[in-house]
Design a protein around this motif. Sequence first.
Motif, PDB file in Angstrom:
ATOM      1  N   THR A 119       0.817  -1.214   0.000  1.00 16.43           N
ATOM      2  CA  THR A 119       0.000   0.000   0.000  1.00 16.43           C
ATOM      3  C   THR A 119       0.852   1.265   0.000  1.00 16.43           C
ATOM      4  N   ILE A 120       1.679   1.422   1.035  1.00 14.67           N
ATOM      5  CA  ILE A 120       2.393   2.690   1.222  1.00 14.67           C
ATOM      6  C   ILE A 120       3.518   2.846   0.201  1.00 14.67           C
ATOM      7  N   GLY A 121       4.293   1.785  -0.016  1.00 17.50           N
ATOM      8  CA  GLY A 121       5.379   1.840  -1.000  1.00 17.50           C
ATOM      9  C   GLY A 121       4.863   2.177  -2.399  1.00 17.50           C
ATOM     10  N   PRO A 122       3.855   1.433  -2.895  1.00 17.75           N
ATOM     11  CA  PRO A 122       3.295   1.748  -4.218  1.00 17.75           C
ATOM     12  C   PRO A 122       2.759   3.181  -4.308  1.00 17.75           C
ATOM     13  N   MET A 123       2.178   3.662  -3.210  1.00 16.46           N
ATOM     14  CA  MET A 123       1.653   5.029  -3.194  1.00 16.46           C
ATOM     15  C   MET A 123       2.782   6.044  -3.348  1.00 16.46           C
ATOM     16  N   ILE A 124       3.872   5.843  -2.613  1.00 19.13           N
ATOM     17  CA  ILE A 124       4.992   6.785  -2.670  1.00 19.13           C
ATOM     18  C   ILE A 124       5.692   6.712  -4.025  1.00 19.13           C
ATOM     19  N   LEU A 125       5.863   5.497  -4.532  1.00 17.89           N
ATOM     20  CA  LEU A 125       6.452   5.353  -5.872  1.00 17.89           C
ATOM     21  C   LEU A 125       5.603   6.093  -6.909  1.00 17.89           C
ATOM     22  N   THR A 126       4.299   5.875  -6.841  1.00 19.51           N
ATOM     23  CA  THR A 126       3.388   6.511  -7.800  1.00 19.51           C
ATOM     24  C   THR A 126       3.517   8.026  -7.732  1.00 19.51           C
ATOM     25  N   GLN A 127       3.518   8.549  -6.489  1.00 15.95           N
ATOM     26  CA  GLN A 127       3.650  10.005  -6.347  1.00 15.95           C
ATOM     27  C   GLN A 127       4.934  10.522  -6.995  1.00 15.95           C
TER      28      GLN A 127
END
Lengths: 252, 252
Positions: free
Chosen positions: A115-123
Amino acid sequence: MRSPKSVVVTGSNRGLGFGLIQQFLKDPNVEIVIATSRDIEKATALKSISDPRLHILQLSLGCDESINSFAQKVSEIVGDTGLTLLINNAAVMLPYVTKQEPDRKIVNDLFESNTIGPMILTQKLIPLIIKSSKSEEGSTLSVSRGAIINIASEFLGSISENTSGSGEYKAMAYRMTKCAVNQFTKTLSIDLREDYVLSAGICPGKVQTDMSKGKGEFTIEEASAQLIETFKKLDERHNGGYFRKDLSVIPY
Amino acid sequence: MRSPKSVVVTGSNRGLGFGLIQQFLKDPNVEIVIATSRDIEKATALKSISDPRLHILQLSLGCDESINSFAQKVSEIVGDTGLTLLINNAAVMLPYVTKQEPDRKIVNDLFESNTIGPMILTQKLIPLIIKSSKSEEGSTLSVSRGAIINIASEFLGSISENTSGSGEYKAMAYRMTKCAVNQFTKTLSIDLREDYVLSAGICPGKVQTDMSKGKGEFTIEEASAQLIETFKKLDERHNGGYFRKDLSVIPY
């Protein structure tokens, strides 16, 4: 039904991610394919592919330095045309059930990876994706313009369809991480609509991977080939949604 | 429509949690009311209440030692009859939007306070709640037998009803934490059904709290009084669901 010019697939040293890399490389219209692995040493299958369009980069979703360095390299590889398509595929499954002694580390690891890793990568990659989408005129949305696809799980991400609880896969915490990603997808689809970036959650079905302990209905090759055809069909109607690979809607 | 014998309300030094404590204490059938605060020193409103049924305990959802110590004290307070009702009310709102420089600490803090902490606390208290529910015969579910209520957010937890993205409250990550709790509620409702423990997510509506910057439709007193009437109506039909306080279903 055009192809993305460039694509990033996370968690692509094996399983469905690796299958997607193979399929994208079969398409001559895809110019840049970026595969990621937490440990490049172990990405032997990826390294055995000989194709100048393939770039294999290290990426640890739990580490900001790794994400920042990765985003910088992607920026250099895609150049002025930006990144067309990000596929957040990487995820881990760790067993965790309601009636167990709580283990914060397992839960943190699941949220970080899924959840958090993919979110930060996406950002971090959003500016590159907007660069690609803004290079086209008009208000259409497509994976050949600028898009973020989150590989979702119907069986474990849907709240409505949760009838087994922790269940066979001991997926109590995993279910929570994947459901949060659906809310992420929906939020992205609204916040990035003005930039003509499409966001969608797509479920590959039950694929024969390590994660499903081989109990899938489809081989990795079948599932990846079908998924890529699905991606190409995505448009305005699918922005922010949660779909099976036949594009039927999955209830949240 | 019986009252719970004992209740824990997290995050009850102010806002809706404090309102719920006040309302429970108005009910002579409630024998034990346990309020929690991260910082007991600052819980001046709670400490001004003079009622032998009220216990004020320190609880930091980010800290396993604090949760373990809290669970031990609750066990001693409720004794052999167990804990009837746990209300996971504590939550924090920190602004976070799609188009910002990623900040892993903010996102981790949100998930820890709103999702992971409540999950670990609940797991620690489940044996006490089962003790209460098992003391009754039959297969009915109610908040007077054994129940877990997660205070939910219709406006920010529902994926279907997300039409504003990061929006006015800059709630990108907050939305994800609350949506994951809905999946937690559903999983609990399945895993604890055999123990006759009810689980539900209930949304208080727009309450005039610090979190909503005072922009609510209801005062804290109105909202808490209504919520407690709602809790008492919960039964088998509501197990695992996500409801407004009039018990109409909120779509996930």
